[in-house]
Design a protein around this motif. Structure first.
Motif, PDB file in Angstrom:
ATOM      1  N   VAL A   9       0.834  -1.209   0.000  1.00 18.28           N
ATOM      2  CA  VAL A   9       0.000   0.000   0.000  1.00 18.28           C
ATOM      3  C   VAL A   9       0.867   1.257   0.000  1.00 18.28           C
ATOM      4  N   VAL A  10       0.489   2.214  -0.826  1.00 17.55           N
ATOM      5  CA  VAL A  10       1.088   3.555  -0.765  1.00 17.55           C
ATOM      6  C   VAL A  10       0.035   4.514  -0.216  1.00 17.55           C
ATOM      7  N   VAL A  11       0.404   5.238   0.833  1.00 19.38           N
ATOM      8  CA  VAL A  11      -0.450   6.317   1.360  1.00 19.38           C
ATOM      9  C   VAL A  11       0.147   7.620   0.837  1.00 19.38           C
ATOM     10  N   ILE A  12      -0.656   8.416   0.153  1.00 17.93           N
ATOM     11  CA  ILE A  12      -0.154   9.685  -0.395  1.00 17.93           C
ATOM     12  C   ILE A  12      -0.622  10.810   0.518  1.00 17.93           C
ATOM     13  N   GLY A  13       0.334  11.499   1.131  1.00 21.13           N
ATOM     14  CA  GLY A  13       0.013  12.578   2.070  1.00 21.13           C
ATOM     15  C   GLY A  13       0.349  12.157   3.484  1.00 21.13           C
ATOM     16  N   GLY A  14       1.168  12.968   4.169  1.00 23.94           N
ATOM     17  CA  GLY A  14       1.594  12.645   5.537  1.00 23.94           C
ATOM     18  C   GLY A  14       1.084  13.646   6.547  1.00 23.94           C
ATOM     19  N   GLY A  42       3.661  17.451  10.003  1.00 20.92           N
ATOM     20  CA  GLY A  42       2.640  18.412  10.456  1.00 20.92           C
ATOM     21  C   GLY A  42       1.584  18.768   9.430  1.00 20.92           C
ATOM     22  N   GLY A  43       1.760  18.324   8.177  1.00 23.34           N
ATOM     23  CA  GLY A  43       0.739  18.604   7.159  1.00 23.34           C
ATOM     24  C   GLY A  43       0.421  20.091   7.093  1.00 23.34           C
ATOM     25  N   ALA A  44      -0.845  20.412   6.870  1.00 19.44           N
ATOM     26  CA  ALA A  44      -1.260  21.803   6.681  1.00 19.44           C
ATOM     27  C   ALA A  44      -1.065  22.663   7.924  1.00 19.44           C
ATOM     28  N   TRP A  45      -0.983  22.029   9.100  1.00 21.73           N
ATOM     29  CA  TRP A  45      -0.859  22.816  10.337  1.00 21.73           C
ATOM     30  C   TRP A  45       0.417  23.645  10.360  1.00 21.73           C
ATOM     31  N   ALA A  79      -1.554  25.961  16.647  1.00 28.10           N
ATOM     32  CA  ALA A  79      -1.173  25.115  15.502  1.00 28.10           C
ATOM     33  C   ALA A  79       0.186  24.449  15.724  1.00 28.10           C
ATOM     34  N   GLN A  80       1.126  25.167  16.379  1.00 25.98           N
ATOM     35  CA  GLN A  80       2.451  24.576  16.610  1.00 25.98           C
ATOM     36  C   GLN A  80       2.336  23.345  17.515  1.00 25.98           C
ATOM     37  N   HIS A  81       1.402  23.399  18.465  1.00 23.98           N
ATOM     38  CA  HIS A  81       1.191  22.252  19.350  1.00 23.98           C
ATOM     39  C   HIS A  81       0.724  21.047  18.519  1.00 23.98           C
ATOM     40  N   SER A 135      -3.513  22.827  -0.233  1.00 25.53           N
ATOM     41  CA  SER A 135      -2.753  23.232  -1.431  1.00 25.53           C
ATOM     42  C   SER A 135      -3.668  23.680  -2.567  1.00 25.53           C
ATOM     43  N   ARG A 136      -4.989  23.655  -2.338  1.00 23.90           N
ATOM     44  CA  ARG A 136      -5.902  24.111  -3.391  1.00 23.90           C
ATOM     45  C   ARG A 136      -6.868  25.176  -2.855  1.00 23.90           C
TER      46      ARG A 136
END
Ligand code: FAD
Length: 355
Positions: A9-14, A42-45, A79-81, A135-136
């Motif tokens: 399995v490939v998961v796209i997005g961390g 941390g993704g979008a955070w 958000a940093q938390h 990102s959109r």
């Protein structure tokens, strides 16, 4: 030559959704990797504005397995938390996240799915897409956007109210981002807050906790054939987090109707009234980041990919996670993504066993 890897399995997005998928795949003993375009956890955070705080307490903002710790002095963590929590989460479970890896396209390749990325190719028996929406950014087609001489930015580019000291700023959007950014700006700027319909504040005692409970009650009702409780939407749109409440109670957060167009120096309303503005901040939402799935030609109505639960209805080897309620109730929240991630991982394990 780019390396070719083979994996179950490939998961796209961390971000949080990809990590929740990883947690459950790991539990089920499935081999997988997580490919994430960001250089760090941390993704979008990682890109939130300075004053952003969650609208739920820490214990109501946790991924499966590991409760978010309380942030000293804050009921609602910043958000940093969350970034620190997600980094800890990856470490604690040893999640195999590869960074920065940007996935360019997912293709059918006989019995496998081929995941082409900027640093290699992965051949997988199943794929989880968890690329979020940050990102959109979406900006509506308002007339005059190209003639306005001031600054225009979206929620994603907002940093801090100090960047707008003594300016007149127009904030567009009646959701949580619009309300929070408008409230934040009142510290240093004059603000016009334009919303398409009058803003609907949730009662002051309702935060993300209550929203999650309302979403859960609705899911249970629908699962058992009981009457639809109306869920979260019936309660309102805007969580009255402390800074929003303070600005509202001080009379600084009054909404104007949406303007009809932008002129060179600011917005103009239908009745001809106008204000001069230095900047317009579009808090007008996001669209799912799905361009890497275009080769599979799965898009349906409104650009979404039709799903059954999290599984792409027309491609059983693909699951979509975290984009919004269409990929599981509350799946675009920290606490809500755990359940659809568990269901996706189970379905994938069953699919792999059956072949
Ligand atoms: P993301 O966090 O965006 O992670 C997706 C990851 O995928 C990113 O790292 C991205 O770089 C990567 N990626 C994208 N495309 C590719 C590609 N092609 N190849 C490889 N990697 C890729 N939720 C709460 O629970 N509580 C809150 O209080 C709360 N407040 C919010 C406030 C705001 C202003 C916003 C916008 C959202 C808020 N949310 C909140 C909602 C939600 O938790 C976030 O949107 C969350 O970041 C979604 O997580 P995700 O993992 O789906 O996406």
């Amino acid at each position: 030559m780019t390396p070719v890897h083979t994996i179950d399995v490939v998961v796209i997005g961390g971000g949080q959704a990809g990590l929740a998928a990883g947690f459950h795949l790991r539990r089920l003993g499935v081999g997988y990797v997580i490919l994430d375009a960001q250089p760090s956890a941390g993704g979008a955070w990682q890109h939130a504005w300075e004053s952003l705080h969650l609208f739920s307490p820490a214990t109501y903002s946790s991924l499966p397995g590991m409760t978010m710790s309380h942030q000293l002095g804050e009921t609602y963590p910043d958000a940093q938390h969350v970034v620190d929590y997600l980094a800890d989460y990856e470490r604690r479970y040893g999640l195999p996240v590869h960074r920065p890896v940007h996935v360019l396209g997912v293709h059918r390749d006989g019995p496998l799915l081929r995941v082409d990325a900027d640093s290699g190719t992965w051949q997988a028996r199943a794929v989880v897409s968890a690329t979020g929406t940050w990102s959109r950014p979406f900006i509506p087609a308002v007339p005059g956007r190209e003639v306005f001489q001031g600054r225009q930015l979206h929620t994603v580019n907002y940093g801090s109210s100090e960047d707008f000291t003594e300016q007149h700023v127009v904030v567009v959007g009646g959701g949580n981002s619009g309300a929070q950014i408008a409230a934040d700006l009142t510290a240093h700027a004059d603000v016009t807050w334009a919303t398409q319909r009058p803003p609907r504040f949730l009662a002051d005692n309702i935060d993300g906790r209550a929203l999650f409970e309302a979403a859960t009650a609705r899911r249970r009702a629908l699962e058992t054939g009981a009457a639809d409780t109306g869920g979260v939407a019936s309660l309102g749109d805007i969580v009255a987090v402390p800074p929003v409440r303070a600005a509202r109670d001080a009379g600084l957060l009054k909404a104007s109707p949406m303007f009809a167009r932008l002129a060179a120096d600011g917005p103009v309303w239908q009745d001809g009234s106008a204000v001069r503005a230095d900047a317009v901040i579009w808090c007008t939402g996001f669209r799912p980041a799905l361009s890497h799935l275009a080769p599979l030609a799965l898009r349906g109505h409104r650009g979404h990919i039709p799903t059954t639960g999290t599984r792409a209805t027309a491609e059983p080897r693909l699951h979509l996670l975290g984009y919004g309620d269409w990929t599981g109730p509350a799946s675009a929240t920290l606490i809500g993504v755990g359940r659809p991630a568990r269901d996706a991982a189970r379905e994938i394990a069953e699919l792999l066993d059956s072949r």
